[in-house]
Design a protein around this motif. Structure first.
Motif, PDB file in Angstrom:
ATOM      1  N   LYS A  38      11.522  44.067  42.340  1.00  0.00           N
ATOM      2  CA  LYS A  38      10.882  44.133  41.033  1.00  0.00           C
ATOM      3  C   LYS A  38       9.487  44.756  41.060  1.00  0.00           C
ATOM      4  O   LYS A  38       9.024  45.284  40.039  1.00  0.00           O
ATOM      5  CB  LYS A  38      10.799  42.724  40.427  1.00  0.00           C
ATOM      6  CG  LYS A  38      12.153  42.102  40.128  1.00  0.00           C
ATOM      7  CD  LYS A  38      12.014  40.693  39.566  1.00  0.00           C
ATOM      8  CE  LYS A  38      13.350  39.975  39.489  1.00  0.00           C
ATOM      9  NZ  LYS A  38      14.363  40.695  38.713  1.00  0.00           N
ATOM     10  N   ILE A  39       8.809  44.692  42.194  1.00  0.00           N
ATOM     11  CA  ILE A  39       7.444  45.221  42.250  1.00  0.00           C
ATOM     12  C   ILE A  39       7.378  46.687  41.820  1.00  0.00           C
ATOM     13  O   ILE A  39       6.505  47.052  41.007  1.00  0.00           O
ATOM     14  CB  ILE A  39       6.848  45.015  43.658  1.00  0.00           C
ATOM     15  CG1 ILE A  39       6.383  43.566  43.811  1.00  0.00           C
ATOM     16  CG2 ILE A  39       5.685  45.970  43.912  1.00  0.00           C
ATOM     17  CD1 ILE A  39       5.824  43.227  45.181  1.00  0.00           C
ATOM     18  N   PRO A  40       8.252  47.590  42.306  1.00  0.00           N
ATOM     19  CA  PRO A  40       8.162  48.982  41.853  1.00  0.00           C
ATOM     20  C   PRO A  40       8.327  49.137  40.347  1.00  0.00           C
ATOM     21  O   PRO A  40       7.651  49.970  39.724  1.00  0.00           O
ATOM     22  CB  PRO A  40       9.314  49.671  42.613  1.00  0.00           C
ATOM     23  CG  PRO A  40       9.551  48.812  43.809  1.00  0.00           C
ATOM     24  CD  PRO A  40       9.306  47.418  43.339  1.00  0.00           C
ATOM     25  N   GLN A  81      14.767  35.059  47.251  1.00  0.00           N
ATOM     26  CA  GLN A  81      13.637  35.163  46.340  1.00  0.00           C
ATOM     27  C   GLN A  81      12.740  36.345  46.737  1.00  0.00           C
ATOM     28  O   GLN A  81      12.268  37.101  45.881  1.00  0.00           O
ATOM     29  CB  GLN A  81      12.837  33.862  46.354  1.00  0.00           C
ATOM     30  CG  GLN A  81      13.583  32.675  45.760  1.00  0.00           C
ATOM     31  CD  GLN A  81      12.852  31.360  45.977  1.00  0.00           C
ATOM     32  OE1 GLN A  81      11.808  31.303  46.618  1.00  0.00           O
ATOM     33  NE2 GLN A  81      13.413  30.276  45.450  1.00  0.00           N
ATOM     34  N   GLY A  82      12.513  36.483  48.043  1.00  0.00           N
ATOM     35  CA  GLY A  82      11.701  37.605  48.519  1.00  0.00           C
ATOM     36  C   GLY A  82      12.335  38.943  48.203  1.00  0.00           C
ATOM     37  O   GLY A  82      11.632  39.911  47.882  1.00  0.00           O
ATOM     38  N   GLU A  95      15.372  44.967  37.490  1.00  0.00           N
ATOM     39  CA  GLU A  95      14.919  44.714  36.125  1.00  0.00           C
ATOM     40  C   GLU A  95      13.906  43.569  36.098  1.00  0.00           C
ATOM     41  O   GLU A  95      14.043  42.583  36.828  1.00  0.00           O
ATOM     42  CB  GLU A  95      16.104  44.352  35.229  1.00  0.00           C
ATOM     43  CG  GLU A  95      17.155  45.443  35.110  1.00  0.00           C
ATOM     44  CD  GLU A  95      16.735  46.579  34.197  1.00  0.00           C
ATOM     45  OE1 GLU A  95      15.710  46.428  33.502  1.00  0.00           O
ATOM     46  OE2 GLU A  95      17.427  47.617  34.179  1.00  0.00           O
ATOM     47  N   VAL A  96      12.877  43.709  35.266  1.00  0.00           N
ATOM     48  CA  VAL A  96      11.923  42.622  35.074  1.00  0.00           C
ATOM     49  C   VAL A  96      12.013  42.152  33.624  1.00  0.00           C
ATOM     50  O   VAL A  96      12.397  42.907  32.727  1.00  0.00           O
ATOM     51  CB  VAL A  96      10.479  43.053  35.409  1.00  0.00           C
ATOM     52  CG1 VAL A  96      10.380  43.511  36.849  1.00  0.00           C
ATOM     53  CG2 VAL A  96       9.990  44.138  34.468  1.00  0.00           C
ATOM     54  N   ASP A  97      11.672  40.904  33.423  1.00  0.00           N
ATOM     55  CA  ASP A  97      11.762  40.329  32.088  1.00  0.00           C
ATOM     56  C   ASP A  97      10.808  41.025  31.121  1.00  0.00           C
ATOM     57  O   ASP A  97       9.740  41.504  31.513  1.00  0.00           O
ATOM     58  CB  ASP A  97      11.425  38.830  32.164  1.00  0.00           C
ATOM     59  CG  ASP A  97      11.765  38.103  30.880  1.00  0.00           C
ATOM     60  OD1 ASP A  97      12.912  37.641  30.744  1.00  0.00           O
ATOM     61  OD2 ASP A  97      10.881  38.018  30.002  1.00  0.00           O
ATOM     62  N   ASP A  98      11.207  41.071  29.859  1.00  0.00           N
ATOM     63  CA  ASP A  98      10.368  41.716  28.840  1.00  0.00           C
ATOM     64  C   ASP A  98       8.981  41.091  28.759  1.00  0.00           C
ATOM     65  O   ASP A  98       8.002  41.778  28.427  1.00  0.00           O
ATOM     66  CB  ASP A  98      11.048  41.623  27.470  1.00  0.00           C
ATOM     67  CG  ASP A  98      12.248  42.559  27.343  1.00  0.00           C
ATOM     68  OD1 ASP A  98      12.373  43.472  28.188  1.00  0.00           O
ATOM     69  OD2 ASP A  98      13.053  42.372  26.412  1.00  0.00           O
ATOM     70  N   MET A 140       4.026  36.098  37.748  1.00  0.00           N
ATOM     71  CA  MET A 140       4.902  35.866  36.599  1.00  0.00           C
ATOM     72  C   MET A 140       6.383  35.903  36.977  1.00  0.00           C
ATOM     73  O   MET A 140       7.205  35.236  36.342  1.00  0.00           O
ATOM     74  CB  MET A 140       4.638  36.906  35.504  1.00  0.00           C
ATOM     75  CG  MET A 140       3.340  36.731  34.757  1.00  0.00           C
ATOM     76  SD  MET A 140       3.215  37.899  33.380  1.00  0.00           S
ATOM     77  CE  MET A 140       4.456  37.228  32.260  1.00  0.00           C
ATOM     78  N   PHE A 141       6.728  36.687  37.998  1.00  0.00           N
ATOM     79  CA  PHE A 141       8.138  36.781  38.395  1.00  0.00           C
ATOM     80  C   PHE A 141       8.739  35.399  38.639  1.00  0.00           C
ATOM     81  O   PHE A 141       9.925  35.174  38.390  1.00  0.00           O
ATOM     82  CB  PHE A 141       8.291  37.600  39.685  1.00  0.00           C
ATOM     83  CG  PHE A 141       8.023  39.076  39.559  1.00  0.00           C
ATOM     84  CD1 PHE A 141       7.968  39.709  38.323  1.00  0.00           C
ATOM     85  CD2 PHE A 141       7.819  39.844  40.704  1.00  0.00           C
ATOM     86  CE1 PHE A 141       7.717  41.072  38.222  1.00  0.00           C
ATOM     87  CE2 PHE A 141       7.570  41.201  40.617  1.00  0.00           C
ATOM     88  CZ  PHE A 141       7.514  41.819  39.371  1.00  0.00           C
ATOM     89  N   SER A 142       7.931  34.482  39.165  1.00  0.00           N
ATOM     90  CA  SER A 142       8.469  33.169  39.534  1.00  0.00           C
ATOM     91  C   SER A 142       8.983  32.401  38.321  1.00  0.00           C
ATOM     92  O   SER A 142       9.841  31.529  38.461  1.00  0.00           O
ATOM     93  CB  SER A 142       7.407  32.344  40.262  1.00  0.00           C
ATOM     94  OG  SER A 142       6.361  31.954  39.391  1.00  0.00           O
ATOM     95  N   ALA A 143       8.454  32.722  37.132  1.00  0.00           N
ATOM     96  CA  ALA A 143       8.910  32.020  35.925  1.00  0.00           C
ATOM     97  C   ALA A 143      10.364  32.333  35.596  1.00  0.00           C
ATOM     98  O   ALA A 143      11.016  31.575  34.865  1.00  0.00           O
ATOM     99  CB  ALA A 143       8.018  32.394  34.736  1.00  0.00           C
ATOM    100  N   PHE A 144      10.880  33.414  36.151  1.00  0.00           N
ATOM    101  CA  PHE A 144      12.244  33.846  35.854  1.00  0.00           C
ATOM    102  C   PHE A 144      13.124  33.815  37.103  1.00  0.00           C
ATOM    103  O   PHE A 144      14.175  34.441  37.145  1.00  0.00           O
ATOM    104  CB  PHE A 144      12.207  35.253  35.249  1.00  0.00           C
ATOM    105  CG  PHE A 144      11.227  35.376  34.108  1.00  0.00           C
ATOM    106  CD1 PHE A 144      11.545  34.881  32.846  1.00  0.00           C
ATOM    107  CD2 PHE A 144       9.966  35.928  34.315  1.00  0.00           C
ATOM    108  CE1 PHE A 144      10.628  34.961  31.812  1.00  0.00           C
ATOM    109  CE2 PHE A 144       9.047  36.009  33.284  1.00  0.00           C
ATOM    110  CZ  PHE A 144       9.371  35.521  32.025  1.00  0.00           C
ATOM    111  N   GLU A 145      12.679  33.062  38.100  1.00  0.00           N
ATOM    112  CA  GLU A 145      13.410  32.942  39.351  1.00  0.00           C
ATOM    113  C   GLU A 145      14.602  31.995  39.182  1.00  0.00           C
ATOM    114  O   GLU A 145      14.423  30.820  38.854  1.00  0.00           O
ATOM    115  CB  GLU A 145      12.477  32.416  40.454  1.00  0.00           C
ATOM    116  CG  GLU A 145      13.156  31.989  41.740  1.00  0.00           C
ATOM    117  CD  GLU A 145      14.033  33.065  42.341  1.00  0.00           C
ATOM    118  OE1 GLU A 145      15.227  32.788  42.551  1.00  0.00           O
ATOM    119  OE2 GLU A 145      13.524  34.179  42.594  1.00  0.00           O
TER     120      GLU A 145
END
Length: 382
Positions: A132-134, A125-126, A75-78, A104-109
């Motif tokens: 999330k990339i797909p 983290q990796g 899941e990725v953030d809205d 942007m993913f790092s903001a929700f890490e």
């Protein structure tokens, strides 16, 4: 210290690695000692990731929690989805959209404050980035065609789930297996430009989000990641020309055009990955339209046997067949390079972790060839 200039770092050793090895003369690629043919035909992409990240192939008891962890982090953030929607509306390039999403993913890490030297945290983290990339890529494509994103499927592996999120339909076994195999084949390939870029960034002890974003930026260049798209565009040009493929190739070569998908910086014979994807392309052709397989195989036979390119060390590389395979799977052409990144992220992360385990800041030097004795003139006198 040697003063020999090596443009493009050709032949320069900068690190030791246990991850992958290429024998360009024999056409051999291995991941941690395993032949790519065995891995592609006998494992899943999740198993290949486990191998690259942990050093050995997992047992069933080890693979299940590993695969579950990847599934649970899809899941990725809205906020990321909203940005993908805006970028799609702005007609942004898919690789640029992917670059933005990973950043942007790092903001929700959840472990954003982890010590950079905590490699276990870096690996977690990796893993989140890889999961999330797909989702982000599929959402971007759905927005581009005016559709809402499809939520990740709880029972599908990474490869099949991407195709599901892209189309809204579960892929059949042949499509899922083919795409999974393609991801394995692209997961790692020595110190190519994007992998080296990630390593350079990682050597500064920057976070893995920065390293992966840098890898994406390097892969976006047409000299590295775009050849599979170029191949498919040429195949479509041939189809639309109504010329026999051999007539088209003869005309193109007479005009000095380069046929994409032929030749490689490392391989002097046919890329072993191309052999595997050729088999999959033939299988897909047997289930549907054989046109693309027929054109590619005809061109290969002509250039290798009639024109003798193999004798000159020029043979099909992985891109020559991956382009038509992706097209047969219904994947948009300009998504091919982002899919390359979706796979290669596993190798980027592995190389960063391996290098950081015995880290030394990567700091080459350049030979100065400029002026030595410029006379300074104050601004008011120039």
């Amino acid at each position: 210290m040697s003063d020999d200039l090596k443009k493009g770092l050709e032949g320069v050793l900068v690190a030791e690695s246990e991850l992958s090895s290429i024998d360009g003369d024999a056409g051999r690629l291995i991941y941690r000692g395993y032949a790519i043919e065995e891995l592609a035909r006998g494992t899943s992409y999740e198993e290949a990731l486990y191998l690259l990240w942990n050093g050995y192939l997992p047992t069933e008891d080890e693979l299940e929690p590993f695969a579950d962890a990847l599934m649970n982090e899809r899941e990725v953030d809205d906020t990321v989805l909203e940005t993908m929607e805006k970028l799609a509306a702005a007609d942004e390039r898919p690789m640029a959209a992917l670059r933005t999403a990973v950043s942007m993913f790092s903001a929700f890490e959840p472990e954003s404050d982890a010590d950079p030297e905590d490699l276990d945290a870096t690996l977690r983290q990796g893993r989140r980035i890889t999961a999330k990339i797909p989702t982000a890529l599929a959402a971007f494509e759905r927005y581009r065609i005016g559709e809402e994103p499809v939520d990740p499927h709880p029972d599908l592996g990474l490869a099949a789930n991407f195709l599901y999120m892209l189309t809204g339909e579960e892929p059949d076994d042949v499509a899922a297996e083919t795409f999974d195999q393609a991801l394995i084949l692209h997961a790692d390939h020595g110190l190519n430009a994007s992998t080296f870029t990630s390593m350079v960034i990682g050597s500064t002890m920057a976070d893995i989000y920065s390293a992966v974003t840098g890898g994406i930026c390097a892969l976006s260049g047409p000299l590295h990641g775009g050849a599979n798209q170029d191949v498919m565009e040429v195949l479509m040009e041939i189809d639309e020309s109504n010329l026999d493929p051999l007539d088209w190739v003869e005309q193109a070569t007479d005009e000095g055009r380069r046929i994409p998908g032929f030749g490689h910086r490392v391989y002097n014979v046919k890329d072993p990955r191309a052999k595997i994807l050729q088999e999959r392309s033939e299988e897909l052709a047997a289930e549907g339209d054989s046109k693309w397989y027929d054109i590619t195989s005809t061109i290969e036979e002509y250039l290798t046997e009639e024109k003798g390119l193999v004798d000159k060390g020029i043979a099909p590389n992985v891109d020559f067949y991956s382009g038509s395979v992706y097209y047969q799977l219904g994947i948009p052409i300009d998504m091919y390079t982002p899919i390359f990144a979706m796979s290669r992220v596993g190798g980027w992360i592995a190389h960063v972790l391996e290098y950081q385990d015995d880290n030394r800041l990567i700091r080459p030097r350049a030979r100065y060839v400029g002026s030595e004795d410029q006379g300074f003139v104050p601004l008011e006198e120039r």
